[in-house]
Design an enzyme around this catalytic site. Structure first.
Site, mmCIF file in Angstrom:
data_model
loop_
_atom_site.group_PDB
_atom_site.id
_atom_site.type_symbol
_atom_site.label_atom_id
_atom_site.label_comp_id
_atom_site.label_asym_id
_atom_site.label_seq_id
_atom_site.Cartn_x
_atom_site.Cartn_y
_atom_site.Cartn_z
ATOM 1 N N LYS A 116 0.816 -1.211 0.000
ATOM 2 C CA LYS A 116 0.000 0.000 0.000
ATOM 3 C C LYS A 116 0.851 1.264 0.000
ATOM 4 C CE LYS A 116 -3.723 -2.519 0.295
ATOM 5 N NZ LYS A 116 -3.093 -3.837 0.244
ATOM 6 N N GLU A 200 -3.102 6.908 7.641
ATOM 7 C CA GLU A 200 -3.720 7.871 6.736
ATOM 8 C C GLU A 200 -4.920 8.509 7.418
ATOM 9 O OE1 GLU A 200 -4.792 5.633 3.249
ATOM 10 O OE2 GLU A 200 -6.767 5.105 4.050
ATOM 11 N N HIS A 235 -15.531 -4.253 6.715
ATOM 12 C CA HIS A 235 -14.642 -3.914 5.594
ATOM 13 C C HIS A 235 -14.666 -4.947 4.472
ATOM 14 C CE1 HIS A 235 -13.081 -0.673 8.078
ATOM 15 N NE2 HIS A 235 -12.813 -1.537 9.032
ATOM 16 N N ARG A 292 -5.667 -8.023 -9.895
ATOM 17 C CA ARG A 292 -6.285 -9.321 -10.200
ATOM 18 C C ARG A 292 -7.708 -9.080 -10.650
ATOM 19 N NH1 ARG A 292 -9.723 -9.336 -5.966
ATOM 20 N NH2 ARG A 292 -8.984 -8.584 -3.957
#
Length: 503
Positions: A116, A200, A235, A292
């Site tokens: 990430k 973040e 999530h 993917r």
């Protein structure tokens, strides 16, 4: 074009790829664990080979075993589906070394977008907007505190190698930073063998919107518009749709351009997805890139008419994309519900077992991607997905109506499923109006469900009390001698001696 392809996966996605290969006249090889010996994908393929015991780490995740089957059968390419080895750069390296084509991006692209922090750095350099935060892993509590003060609370701690909500912690108070960092690193280490995390800014009440893209070996790229993926639980996406109710034509063009720039930055090849967070003012920020095929790719196929799996295969064989950007049109609206063998009444606990009966919905605009059949035993070792049910309509209203109808037709016995949960979501007023965000399931839907259940329980109790009261009064009146026939007054008899009062 390839003559033979090995599918290094199982379940519904393996069946999906096998079908595309069959339509293209390509022979197929399936691999299976011991518990999947009677699985649908092993029956559907031209050849099938056992690669080990049920646990994925002893079968589907063992690179040597999959490469060995590919070489023994003469498979020229491997399609990894999603999950398992689909985003593993070591697998991509090995395929290249063995001169077997992996149907997917290069190991370089996987590494660049798989981390990430590296992905954030890469797309920032290409001018792609990202959520404020770090582009390097953070190691110390002091660093976490410093960054949190700079960008402001609340913040999210995320595993750099993460996905699916693992290694994530939302922090709203400064006092929670230290413990949240320890928990995030521990979970990341357990899930990904990498405890590095980054930080973040947390976007309040965001929408989760993603752009499907395709790239070939000749530098051509197209995006296939957006998917709305905000209906999530812990999530994890549970309902997806295309198009998104909040995306305007101008926003779609801008997001598509940004996604292609991100793909171009790593010379991306094949099918990929850029995921974005969208705030209440329709500002969008790059979240991550999935290198993917996505679980929810059918909704895009339904509204664009593009077979994404076939495009993957053609691109891997060295062909150019069969479509240009101006060819991509969105027609109608599609919704996907992920149907799992889980018990919604017991906190979505997995319910493995034998599917004793199965009736799959059909009719206009309905598609069901599944690896199930009547008599199949859903094992405990893998994701308990039964199918991906997709409904298409000329507009969102018709798509919802068709999904309701399809869910009502869907019959699965022997195991608990999430079908009742999806029916309630489709009937929810916030979902119908398009007024939701990523917190919808946990903060809106479940609260309304609890209130509804409480109200229903109170009504049931009152009704039961009335029935008991009425029954006892009637029995008491019937026992009174010499009473004249006619209407019975409950008020008259409610206080008579020998008659028990209620309440």
């Amino acid at each position: 074009m390839f003559r033979k392809i090995l599918i290094a996966n199982r379940g519904e996605i393996a069946v999906r790829v096998l079908r595309a290969c069959k339509e293209m006249g390509i022979r197929t090889v399936a691999v299976f664990s011991e518990v999947d010996r009677k699985a649908l994908h092993t029956r559907y393929a031209d050849e099938a080979y056992c690669i080990g015991p049920a646990p994925a780490r002893e079968s589907y995740l063992v690179i040597d075993k999959i490469i060995d089957v590919a070489k023994r059968t003469g498979a020229e390419a491997i399609h990894p589906g999603y999950g398992f080895l689909a985003e593993n750069p070591l697998f991509a390296d090995r395929c290249e070394k063995e001169k077997i084509k992996l149907i997917g991006p290069s190991a370089y692209a996987m590494r660049a977008m798989g981390s990430k922090t590296v992905a954030r750095k890469t797309v920032q350099a290409a001018g792609v907007p990202v959520v404020p935060g770090t582009v390097e892993p953070i190691a110390t509590e002091a660093e976490v505190l410093r960054v949190a003060k700079e960008i402001g609370l609340p913040v999210m701690l995320k595993a750099t190698a993460g996905g699916g909500g693992k290694g994530m912690r939302l922090v709203r108070e400064e006092s929670e930073l230290s413990s949240s960092l320890r928990m995030a690193k521990s979970e990341a280490k357990s899930a990904f063998s990498d405890d590095s995390v980054y930080i973040e800014k947390y976007i309040e009440n965001p929408r989760h919107v993603e752009i499907q893209l395709l790239g070939d070996q000749h530098g051509n790229y197209v995006h296939l518009c957006e998917r709305e993926c905000s209906i999530q639980r812990r999530h994890q996406k549970v309902v997806e749709e295309s198009p998104s109710v909040i995306v305007t034509p101008e926003m779609r063009t801008a997001m598509g351009k940004v996604a292609i720039e991100a793909a171009r930055a790593v010379k991306y090849e094949g099918a990929g997805t850029c995921e974005f967070l969208v705030d209440s003012k329709r500002n969008f920020y790059f979240l991550e890139m999935n290198t993917r095929l996505q679980v929810e790719h059918p909704v895009t196929e339904m509204v664009t008419g593009v077979d994404i799996v076939k495009e993957q295969i053609r691109v891997a064989a060295g062909e150019k994309l069969s479509i240009r950007q101006e060819d991509v049109k969105q027609t109608g609206h599609a919704i996907e519900c992920r149907v799992y063998a889980e018990d919604p009444e017991r906190n979505f606990m997995p319910c493995p077992g034998v599917v004793t009966s199965l009736r799959v919905p059909g009719g206009p605009g309905v598609r069901d991607d599944s690896g199930m059949y009547e008599g199949f035993e859903i094992p405990i070792y893998y994701d308990p997905i039964i199918s991906k049910l997709v409904a298409w309509g000329k507009d969102r209203t018709e798509a919802i109506a068709r999904m309701k109808r399809a869910l009502a037709e869907y019959v699965v016995t022997g195991v608990k499923t999430t079908i009742p949960f999806h029916i309630r979501v489709m009937n929810n007023r916030h979902f119908i109006s398009g007024n939701f965000d990523t917190d919808f399931i946990d903060k809106v839907f479940f609260r309304e469900e609890e209130a509804r259940e409480l109200a229903n329980e109170e009504v049931a109790l009152v009704t039961a009390a009335i029935q008991v009261f009425t029954g006892e009064r009637k029995r008491a009146v019937a026992q009174q001698p010499g009473e004249a026939a006619g209407p019975v007054s409950m008020w008259k008899y409610s206080t008579r001696p020998g008659i028990r009062k209620i309440g």
